[in-house]
Scaffold this motif. Structure first.
Motif, PDB file in Angstrom:
ATOM      1  N   VAL A  68       1.416  -1.367  -0.090  1.00 37.36           N
ATOM      2  CA  VAL A  68       0.367  -0.149   0.057  1.00 37.36           C
ATOM      3  C   VAL A  68       0.472   1.059   0.350  1.00 37.36           C
ATOM      4  N   ILE A  69       2.060   1.116   0.749  1.00 37.09           N
ATOM      5  CA  ILE A  69       2.864   2.646   0.639  1.00 37.09           C
ATOM      6  C   ILE A  69       3.189   2.488  -0.345  1.00 37.09           C
ATOM      7  N   THR A  70       4.088   1.724  -1.098  1.00 37.19           N
ATOM      8  CA  THR A  70       4.393   1.469  -2.291  1.00 37.19           C
ATOM      9  C   THR A  70       3.959   2.362  -3.290  1.00 37.19           C
ATOM     10  N   LEU A  71       2.557   1.906  -3.612  1.00 35.93           N
ATOM     11  CA  LEU A  71       1.234   1.900  -4.622  1.00 35.93           C
ATOM     12  C   LEU A  71       0.937   3.524  -4.130  1.00 35.93           C
ATOM     13  N   ALA A  72       1.394   3.694  -2.978  1.00 33.36           N
ATOM     14  CA  ALA A  72       0.509   5.764  -2.685  1.00 33.36           C
ATOM     15  C   ALA A  72       1.577   6.499  -3.167  1.00 33.36           C
ATOM     16  N   THR A  73       2.625   6.337  -2.616  1.00 35.15           N
ATOM     17  CA  THR A  73       4.340   6.572  -3.357  1.00 35.15           C
ATOM     18  C   THR A  73       4.350   7.049  -4.777  1.00 35.15           C
ATOM     19  N   TRP A  99      -4.562  -7.002  -5.425  1.00 34.11           N
ATOM     20  CA  TRP A  99      -5.468  -7.608  -5.700  1.00 34.11           C
ATOM     21  C   TRP A  99      -6.425  -7.909  -4.912  1.00 34.11           C
ATOM     22  N   SER A 100      -5.995  -8.669  -3.940  1.00 34.91           N
ATOM     23  CA  SER A 100      -6.787  -9.018  -2.166  1.00 34.91           C
ATOM     24  C   SER A 100      -8.109  -8.178  -2.244  1.00 34.91           C
ATOM     25  N   PHE A 101      -7.385  -7.119  -2.212  1.00 37.86           N
ATOM     26  CA  PHE A 101      -8.081  -6.353  -1.583  1.00 37.86           C
ATOM     27  C   PHE A 101      -9.596  -5.997  -1.948  1.00 37.86           C
ATOM     28  N   TRP A 102      -9.692  -6.934  -3.046  1.00 38.76           N
ATOM     29  CA  TRP A 102     -10.846  -6.496  -4.101  1.00 38.76           C
ATOM     30  C   TRP A 102     -11.708  -7.582  -4.104  1.00 38.76           C
ATOM     31  N   VAL A 103     -11.351  -8.691  -2.996  1.00 39.23           N
ATOM     32  CA  VAL A 103     -12.829  -9.235  -2.388  1.00 39.23           C
ATOM     33  C   VAL A 103     -13.373  -8.458  -1.377  1.00 39.23           C
ATOM     34  N   MET A 104     -13.521  -7.679  -0.635  1.00 37.80           N
ATOM     35  CA  MET A 104     -13.700  -6.383   0.841  1.00 37.80           C
ATOM     36  C   MET A 104     -14.989  -6.308  -0.726  1.00 37.80           C
ATOM     37  N   PRO A 105     -15.161  -5.527  -1.329  1.00 43.19           N
ATOM     38  CA  PRO A 105     -16.458  -5.181  -2.218  1.00 43.19           C
ATOM     39  C   PRO A 105     -17.466  -5.953  -1.693  1.00 43.19           C
ATOM     40  N   PHE A 106     -17.229  -7.055  -2.187  1.00 40.72           N
ATOM     41  CA  PHE A 106     -18.070  -8.657  -2.130  1.00 40.72           C
ATOM     42  C   PHE A 106     -18.474  -9.344  -1.486  1.00 40.72           C
ATOM     43  N   GLY A 107     -18.543  -8.904   0.395  1.00 40.90           N
ATOM     44  CA  GLY A 107     -18.820  -8.725   0.684  1.00 40.90           C
ATOM     45  C   GLY A 107     -17.577 -10.392   1.867  1.00 40.90           C
ATOM     46  N   PHE A 108     -16.875 -10.827   1.054  1.00 36.10           N
ATOM     47  CA  PHE A 108     -15.617 -11.121   1.535  1.00 36.10           C
ATOM     48  C   PHE A 108     -14.810 -11.364   2.177  1.00 36.10           C
ATOM     49  N   ASN A 109     -14.201 -12.009   3.739  1.00 36.96           N
ATOM     50  CA  ASN A 109     -13.132 -11.659   4.369  1.00 36.96           C
ATOM     51  C   ASN A 109     -12.078 -11.146   4.134  1.00 36.96           C
ATOM     52  N   HIS A 110     -11.281 -10.559   4.709  1.00 34.96           N
ATOM     53  CA  HIS A 110      -9.718 -10.329   4.457  1.00 34.96           C
ATOM     54  C   HIS A 110      -8.628  -9.646   5.362  1.00 34.96           C
ATOM     55  N   PRO A 111      -7.546 -10.740   5.580  1.00 33.55           N
ATOM     56  CA  PRO A 111      -6.798 -10.384   6.445  1.00 33.55           C
ATOM     57  C   PRO A 111      -6.413  -9.433   6.767  1.00 33.55           C
ATOM     58  N   MET A 120      -7.055   5.956  -0.983  1.00 33.20           N
ATOM     59  CA  MET A 120      -5.950   5.548  -1.953  1.00 33.20           C
ATOM     60  C   MET A 120      -5.632   5.184  -3.357  1.00 33.20           C
ATOM     61  N   PHE A 121      -6.714   4.168  -3.248  1.00 30.50           N
ATOM     62  CA  PHE A 121      -6.811   3.078  -4.464  1.00 30.50           C
ATOM     63  C   PHE A 121      -7.821   3.575  -5.339  1.00 30.50           C
ATOM     64  N   ILE A 122      -8.911   4.380  -4.553  1.00 34.41           N
ATOM     65  CA  ILE A 122      -9.773   4.909  -6.017  1.00 34.41           C
ATOM     66  C   ILE A 122      -8.272   6.174  -6.740  1.00 34.41           C
ATOM     67  N   PHE A 123      -7.799   7.036  -6.039  1.00 37.81           N
ATOM     68  CA  PHE A 123      -7.333   8.079  -6.646  1.00 37.81           C
ATOM     69  C   PHE A 123      -6.283   7.309  -7.558  1.00 37.81           C
ATOM     70  N   SER A 124      -5.395   6.288  -7.018  1.00 36.08           N
ATOM     71  CA  SER A 124      -5.275   5.359  -7.828  1.00 36.08           C
ATOM     72  C   SER A 124      -5.410   5.278  -9.454  1.00 36.08           C
ATOM     73  N   MET A 162      -6.120   5.898 -15.413  1.00 36.24           N
ATOM     74  CA  MET A 162      -6.574   6.520 -15.945  1.00 36.24           C
ATOM     75  C   MET A 162      -6.267   7.779 -16.778  1.00 36.24           C
ATOM     76  N   PHE A 163      -6.172   8.555 -16.257  1.00 38.03           N
ATOM     77  CA  PHE A 163      -6.184   9.652 -16.716  1.00 38.03           C
ATOM     78  C   PHE A 163      -4.611   9.479 -17.201  1.00 38.03           C
ATOM     79  N   VAL A 164      -3.632   9.121 -16.790  1.00 37.74           N
ATOM     80  CA  VAL A 164      -2.612   9.671 -17.596  1.00 37.74           C
ATOM     81  C   VAL A 164      -3.011   8.826 -18.960  1.00 37.74           C
ATOM     82  N   LEU A 165      -2.814   7.745 -18.750  1.00 30.68           N
ATOM     83  CA  LEU A 165      -3.201   6.555 -20.277  1.00 30.68           C
ATOM     84  C   LEU A 165      -4.251   7.745 -21.142  1.00 30.68           C
TER      85      LEU A 165
END
Length: 592
Positions: A171-176, A480-492, A508-512, A517-520
């Protein structure tokens, strides 16, 4: 040779287009009242060459031949250079006399008599301290085992703790990385690659320009390559195009052997050495270059016809600290399939948004491997390319920055062939990521010195760009594992993602995603390929392939760090693709 043959008056042979050089040599011999000698038939004394240095002889266009009558005979095809060097030669050799030869015979004689020295030089031009040839694969293996064992132990003791640690770093490296990309995009919204706004240079004042085109097992590309090179708008007497191939590359030699090359295009055969890489071939060919400016193209490139004039003008109107110019890379076969479309999207964002932004932010610019142009004396001062680094371009960009030189993006486009097949794409990307890892490791051998060389801003930018990028690809499955959370699955991490922490991570995920998309979108808008915007959502299926490439690359770091995974060209040329790829590549390059 790849041309018809004409005969020297002493019985030796030269290419047909070199008959003119022979005529000039004979005229010079008469004018200066000196002998004309063919050193290929009457070899020079190697010890005399060693005194000056084989590579210096090539650079200075002289050949200390033999000692006759108390004086050393110096062969040259440029009498004015002998006159300029006369004092230095006398101090080194004692009395000297000039004799005339042709450039072809001078180069050939030195390359044949000093093949070992020139080959060794090509492989070891960069000092050990900043070269990847001292990469310790055994130490890398030990460290890899320790890291893997440590990770397994951590997960065995506390799976939750292990996942939290990896997630935190991901998450830190994604943010930076996102912040850096966003900053580059903001800077680049109203900017475009630099185009020196000055009057054109008169043809007679243009510098001699050497273009190095490394080739290896190029069967399909040869005819297309020569067609494109011939469209370059630059005075032929000041253009030096070198087709650089391995001496044992029968495929490329056979392909080019069917073509009569003009006098300004010449093949250079790189002798067999301890490794076979593009930067090694470039290093070897550099010693034979005629130009004060040096450029690099790939075999499949279709440069804009006016590109070299723009580059020459730009260098002429910039200070010596601007030592490198990077052109924009684009793809002429974007419509061929989904993979080529995504590749084009990625490059549009990188070369038209991110790299110009990094330049304007004053950060390190990792170079692309082609459409690169250098002041030759600076390139030689830096030791040219690291022959053992499989991303020699990114490494050279860092070394330029460490020595205080600047790289600028220039408003000229070269069209390339996008890699449109799954496994070749993975192999190519694994080589790039492996090279990024090696480059990072080499320059971080002494972090304190790197910090002093780059300064705080560029040092931390380097960390984000290299360590952050590598971390993102390796830890992609964790993200990628974080994307299971919106679908109601448990995440560590679910227990920790509460309140403001959850809001921050989601934001941060939305901003990323929005930043990517904006850069592309901005990139393809600048490239005038708006039709690609609809393919941006599919990039979520494209980037996961890079994770596979990263694992392959890190495996090779341990077992074959210098292995060069060759990319085959000429597979998806426009006339073989589908969709909107219309017109010749050369025409598209001109339009770009």
């Amino acid at each position: 040779m790849f041309t018809q043959q004409a005969q020297f008056d002493d019985g030796s042979h030269v290419g047909l287009h070199d008959a003119t050089a022979l005529t000039i040599a004979q005229s010079q011999a008469v004018l200066y009242r000196c002998a004309i000698i063919n050193p290929c038939d009457r070899p020079a004394d190697p010890a005399l060459v060693d005194i000056w240095g084989a590579h210096r002889c090539l650079r200075d266009h002289i050949l200390p031949w033999r000692r006759i009558g108390g004086a050393v005979v110096i062969l040259t095809h440029k009498p004015e250079i002998f006159q300029q060097q006369a004092l230095a030669l006398t101090l080194r050799y004692g009395p000297v006399r000039m004799a005339i030869t042709t450039e072809q015979h001078l180069f050939r004689a030195i390359s044949e008599s000093h093949v070992a020295a020139l080959t060794e030089r090509a492989e070891n031009r960069v000092p050990d301290a900043i070269s990847s040839r001292t990469w310790n694969a055994r130490l890398m293996l030990v460290m890899s085992i320790l890291v893997v064992l440590g990770t397994l132990v951590l997960f065995a003791m506390s799976p939750l703790t292990g996942f939290v640690v990896l997630s935190f770093w991901a998450v830190i490296t994604l943010a930076t990385n996102t912040i850096l990309k966003a900053a580059a995009a903001i800077v680049g919204v109203f900017s475009r690659p630099t185009d020196a706004d000055h009057l054109p240079i008169a043809a007679e004042n243009l510098p001699v320009f050497t273009i190095l085109i490394p080739l290896y097992k190029e069967k399909e590309i040869a005819a297309h390559l020569l067609e494109r090179v011939k469209l370059i708008d630059y005075p032929r007497d000041r253009l030096d195009v070198c087709l650089v191939m391995e001496a044992d590359d029968a495929t490329t030699r056979a392909s080019l052997g069917l073509t009569n090359l003009p006098s300004w295009i010449r093949p250079i055969a790189v002798p067999k050495g301890t490794l076979k890489t593009k930067p090694r071939a470039l290093n070897y060919a550099l010693d034979f270059a005629r130009g004060t400016l040096v450029g690099v193209y790939d075999a499949e490139d279709a440069p804009a016809p006016d590109q070299l004039r723009k580059v020459a003008r730009h260098f002429a109107n910039r200070g010596e600290k601007v030592a490198c110019l990077q052109g924009v890379l684009d793809y002429y076969n974007a419509p061929a399939n989904w993979l080529t479309r995504c590749f084009t999207l990625e490059y549009a964002g990188w070369f038209r948004v991110v790299l110009p932004g990094l330049e304007r932010l004053g950060l390190v610019v990792p170079l692309g491997g082609t459409t690169l142009f250098f002041r030759r004396h600076v390139l030689e001062k830096l030791g040219a390319w690291d022959a053992h680094n499989v991303t020699e371009d990114a490494d050279l960009g860092v070394r330029l920055a460490r020595r205080g030189y600047r790289t600028e993006l220039i408003a000229t486009t070269t069209q390339e062939e996008a890699n449109g097949r799954f496994w070749p794409w993975v192999k190519q990307r694994s080589r790039w990521l492996k090279g990024y890892a090696i480059t990072y490791g080499v320059h971080m051998r002494d972090p304190a010195k790197l910090y002093r060389d780059l300064g705080a801003r560029r040092f931390w930018g380097f960390q984000i760009l290299f360590a952050g990028t590598l971390s993102q690809f390796v830890l992609a499955p964790v993200l990628w594992s974080f994307w299971v959370m919106p679908f109601g699955f448990n995440h560590p991490m679910g227990h920790y993602l509460q309140g403001w922490v959850l809001i921050s991570v989601v934001a941060m995920f939305i901003f990323s995603e929005l930043t990517n998309m904006f850069v592309l979108a901005l990139g393809v808008t600048k490239a005038e390929k708006m039709w690609l915007i609809k393919w941006i959502p599919t990039m979520h299926l494209y980037f996961p392939m890079a994770a596979l490439a990263a694992y392959k690359g890190f495996y090779e770091l341990t077992f074959k760090p210098f292995y060069w995974d060759k990319t085959t060209h000429g597979v998806l040329l426009p006339n073989k693709g589908a969709g909107k790829a219309t017109g010749s590549p050369a025409r598209q390059a001109s339009d770009g």
